[in-house]
Design a protein around this motif. Structure first.
Motif, PDB file in Angstrom:
ATOM      1  N   MET A   1      47.966  40.409  16.751  1.00  0.00           N
ATOM      2  CA  MET A   1      47.182  39.430  17.447  1.00  0.00           C
ATOM      3  C   MET A   1      46.034  40.141  18.145  1.00  0.00           C
ATOM      4  SD  MET A   1      49.696  36.572  19.086  1.00  0.00           S
ATOM      5  CE  MET A   1      50.237  37.577  20.405  1.00  0.00           C
ATOM      6  N   GLY A   2      44.969  39.408  18.343  1.00  0.00           N
ATOM      7  CA  GLY A   2      43.852  40.032  19.014  1.00  0.00           C
ATOM      8  C   GLY A   2      42.796  39.041  19.437  1.00  0.00           C
ATOM      9  N   ILE A   3      41.839  39.553  20.138  1.00  0.00           N
ATOM     10  CA  ILE A   3      40.679  38.782  20.584  1.00  0.00           C
ATOM     11  C   ILE A   3      39.451  39.459  20.008  1.00  0.00           C
ATOM     12  CG2 ILE A   3      39.346  38.016  22.562  1.00  0.00           C
ATOM     13  CD1 ILE A   3      41.904  38.183  24.214  1.00  0.00           C
ATOM     14  N   LYS A   4      38.604  38.664  19.330  1.00  0.00           N
ATOM     15  CA  LYS A   4      37.416  39.206  18.674  1.00  0.00           C
ATOM     16  C   LYS A   4      36.177  38.834  19.481  1.00  0.00           C
ATOM     17  CE  LYS A   4      35.363  39.398  14.087  1.00  0.00           C
ATOM     18  NZ  LYS A   4      35.514  38.951  12.702  1.00  0.00           N
ATOM     19  N   PHE A   5      35.303  39.818  19.666  1.00  0.00           N
ATOM     20  CA  PHE A   5      34.058  39.635  20.400  1.00  0.00           C
ATOM     21  C   PHE A   5      32.891  40.009  19.502  1.00  0.00           C
ATOM     22  CE2 PHE A   5      37.353  41.023  23.324  1.00  0.00           C
ATOM     23  CZ  PHE A   5      37.330  40.018  24.281  1.00  0.00           C
ATOM     24  N   GLY A   6      31.811  39.253  19.581  1.00  0.00           N
ATOM     25  CA  GLY A   6      30.607  39.590  18.835  1.00  0.00           C
ATOM     26  C   GLY A   6      29.794  40.633  19.579  1.00  0.00           C
ATOM     27  N   VAL A   7      28.903  41.271  18.852  1.00  0.00           N
ATOM     28  CA  VAL A   7      28.003  42.258  19.445  1.00  0.00           C
ATOM     29  C   VAL A   7      26.613  41.626  19.465  1.00  0.00           C
ATOM     30  CG1 VAL A   7      26.987  44.552  19.210  1.00  0.00           C
ATOM     31  CG2 VAL A   7      29.382  44.178  18.589  1.00  0.00           C
ATOM     32  N   ALA A   8      26.019  41.545  20.638  1.00  0.00           N
ATOM     33  CA  ALA A   8      24.713  40.914  20.790  1.00  0.00           C
ATOM     34  C   ALA A   8      23.679  41.578  19.893  1.00  0.00           C
ATOM     35  CB  ALA A   8      24.261  40.976  22.242  1.00  0.00           C
ATOM     36  N   GLY A   9      22.977  40.768  19.105  1.00  0.00           N
ATOM     37  CA  GLY A   9      21.925  41.276  18.238  1.00  0.00           C
ATOM     38  C   GLY A   9      22.408  41.794  16.893  1.00  0.00           C
ATOM     39  N   HIS A  10      23.704  41.783  16.646  1.00  0.00           N
ATOM     40  CA  HIS A  10      24.251  42.269  15.377  1.00  0.00           C
ATOM     41  C   HIS A  10      25.153  41.199  14.785  1.00  0.00           C
ATOM     42  CE1 HIS A  10      22.598  45.852  16.918  1.00  0.00           C
ATOM     43  NE2 HIS A  10      23.467  46.724  16.470  1.00  0.00           N
ATOM     44  N   ARG A  11      24.729  40.610  13.694  1.00  0.00           N
ATOM     45  CA  ARG A  11      25.516  39.560  13.058  1.00  0.00           C
ATOM     46  C   ARG A  11      26.701  40.128  12.271  1.00  0.00           C
ATOM     47  NH1 ARG A  11      21.610  35.302  10.286  1.00  0.00           N
ATOM     48  NH2 ARG A  11      22.327  33.714  11.720  1.00  0.00           N
ATOM     49  N   THR A  12      26.607  41.358  11.835  1.00  0.00           N
ATOM     50  CA  THR A  12      27.645  41.925  10.974  1.00  0.00           C
ATOM     51  C   THR A  12      28.611  42.842  11.722  1.00  0.00           C
ATOM     52  OG1 THR A  12      26.201  43.753  10.360  1.00  0.00           O
ATOM     53  CG2 THR A  12      26.168  41.808   8.943  1.00  0.00           C
ATOM     54  N   ALA A  13      28.472  42.925  13.048  1.00  0.00           N
ATOM     55  CA  ALA A  13      29.329  43.814  13.824  1.00  0.00           C
ATOM     56  C   ALA A  13      30.114  43.018  14.862  1.00  0.00           C
ATOM     57  CB  ALA A  13      28.505  44.895  14.508  1.00  0.00           C
ATOM     58  N   SER A  14      31.331  43.473  15.121  1.00  0.00           N
ATOM     59  CA  SER A  14      32.148  42.876  16.162  1.00  0.00           C
ATOM     60  C   SER A  14      33.153  43.912  16.646  1.00  0.00           C
ATOM     61  CB  SER A  14      32.887  41.646  15.634  1.00  0.00           C
ATOM     62  OG  SER A  14      33.821  42.012  14.650  1.00  0.00           O
ATOM     63  N   TYR A  15      33.738  43.629  17.778  1.00  0.00           N
ATOM     64  CA  TYR A  15      34.827  44.468  18.242  1.00  0.00           C
ATOM     65  C   TYR A  15      35.968  43.562  18.697  1.00  0.00           C
ATOM     66  CZ  TYR A  15      33.079  43.659  22.999  1.00  0.00           C
ATOM     67  OH  TYR A  15      32.655  43.090  24.165  1.00  0.00           O
ATOM     68  N   SER A  16      37.158  44.103  18.658  1.00  0.00           N
ATOM     69  CA  SER A  16      38.356  43.332  18.970  1.00  0.00           C
ATOM     70  C   SER A  16      39.305  44.157  19.813  1.00  0.00           C
ATOM     71  CB  SER A  16      39.090  42.924  17.689  1.00  0.00           C
ATOM     72  OG  SER A  16      38.250  42.228  16.809  1.00  0.00           O
ATOM     73  N   LEU A  17      40.116  43.475  20.589  1.00  0.00           N
ATOM     74  CA  LEU A  17      41.239  44.090  21.266  1.00  0.00           C
ATOM     75  C   LEU A  17      42.473  43.590  20.530  1.00  0.00           C
ATOM     76  CD1 LEU A  17      42.292  45.860  23.530  1.00  0.00           C
ATOM     77  CD2 LEU A  17      42.434  43.823  24.950  1.00  0.00           C
ATOM     78  N   ILE A  18      43.215  44.497  19.914  1.00  0.00           N
ATOM     79  CA  ILE A  18      44.322  44.153  19.023  1.00  0.00           C
ATOM     80  C   ILE A  18      45.645  44.571  19.648  1.00  0.00           C
ATOM     81  CG2 ILE A  18      45.317  44.551  16.723  1.00  0.00           C
ATOM     82  CD1 ILE A  18      42.647  43.199  16.538  1.00  0.00           C
ATOM     83  N   THR A  19      46.638  43.702  19.550  1.00  0.00           N
ATOM     84  CA  THR A  19      48.006  44.067  19.908  1.00  0.00           C
ATOM     85  C   THR A  19      48.864  43.949  18.661  1.00  0.00           C
ATOM     86  OG1 THR A  19      48.582  41.804  20.547  1.00  0.00           O
ATOM     87  CG2 THR A  19      47.779  43.264  22.281  1.00  0.00           C
ATOM     88  N   GLY A  20      49.815  44.840  18.542  1.00  0.00           N
ATOM     89  CA  GLY A  20      50.698  44.829  17.385  1.00  0.00           C
ATOM     90  C   GLY A  20      52.155  44.804  17.808  1.00  0.00           C
ATOM     91  N   TYR A  21      52.950  44.041  17.072  1.00  0.00           N
ATOM     92  CA  TYR A  21      54.384  43.917  17.308  1.00  0.00           C
ATOM     93  C   TYR A  21      55.053  44.046  15.950  1.00  0.00           C
ATOM     94  CZ  TYR A  21      52.150  41.487  21.157  1.00  0.00           C
ATOM     95  OH  TYR A  21      51.318  41.161  22.194  1.00  0.00           O
ATOM     96  N   SER A  22      55.969  44.980  15.810  1.00  0.00           N
ATOM     97  CA  SER A  22      56.570  45.159  14.496  1.00  0.00           C
ATOM     98  C   SER A  22      57.990  45.705  14.595  1.00  0.00           C
ATOM     99  CB  SER A  22      55.721  46.094  13.642  1.00  0.00           C
ATOM    100  OG  SER A  22      55.649  47.366  14.237  1.00  0.00           O
ATOM    101  N   ILE A  23      58.705  45.499  13.522  1.00  0.00           N
ATOM    102  CA  ILE A  23      60.016  46.105  13.339  1.00  0.00           C
ATOM    103  C   ILE A  23      59.791  47.312  12.441  1.00  0.00           C
ATOM    104  CG2 ILE A  23      62.338  45.785  12.439  1.00  0.00           C
ATOM    105  CD1 ILE A  23      61.744  44.032  14.843  1.00  0.00           C
TER     106      ILE A  23
END
Length: 115
Positions: A1-23
């Motif tokens: 799961m995560g939250i995605k944020f855009g980068v101002a002035g860049h349509r093809t770039a983004s950054y995310s904060l990702i959390t992972g849960y797994s067995i």
């Protein structure tokens, strides 16, 4: 799961904060436990729950991230073996390519085509 944020002035770039849960599968070895190491001669693969969190950058569908996490062996197995790495942090670097994307292609319509 995560939250995605855009980068101002860049349509093809983004950054995310990702959390992972797994067995996951943890291999216990004699040098990695505090007690009952003789019980590891028959079976040494045990199930663990892994948690991780970290930032990820995406540019033109290419992804890179760095994640901090830890593994937790079940309470029963931890009390029996005393695994040294229980809950200790680990660091991971990941690279990927997004084959599914919600970026819409620019559609060009021809105004001379009328039905």
């Amino acid at each position: 799961m995560g939250i995605k944020f855009g980068v101002a002035g860049h349509r093809t770039a983004s950054y995310s904060l990702i959390t992972g849960y797994s067995i996951s599968n943890v291999i216990l070895e004699k040098y990695s436990v505090r007690r009952n190491d003789v019980d590891l001669t028959e079976i040494n693969n045990y199930t663990a729950f892994s948690l991780s969190i970290g930032p990820m950058i995406e540019h033109n569908r290419v992804q890179a991230g760095i994640f901090l996490g830890f593994d937790i062996l079940s309470r029963l197995n931890q009390s029996h073996f005393g695994w040294f790495h229980q809950g200790k942090p680990w660091l991971s670097v990941g690279f990927g390519y997004s084959i599914f994307s919600n970026q819409e292609e620019n559609k060009v319509t021809n105004p001379t085509n009328k039905l």
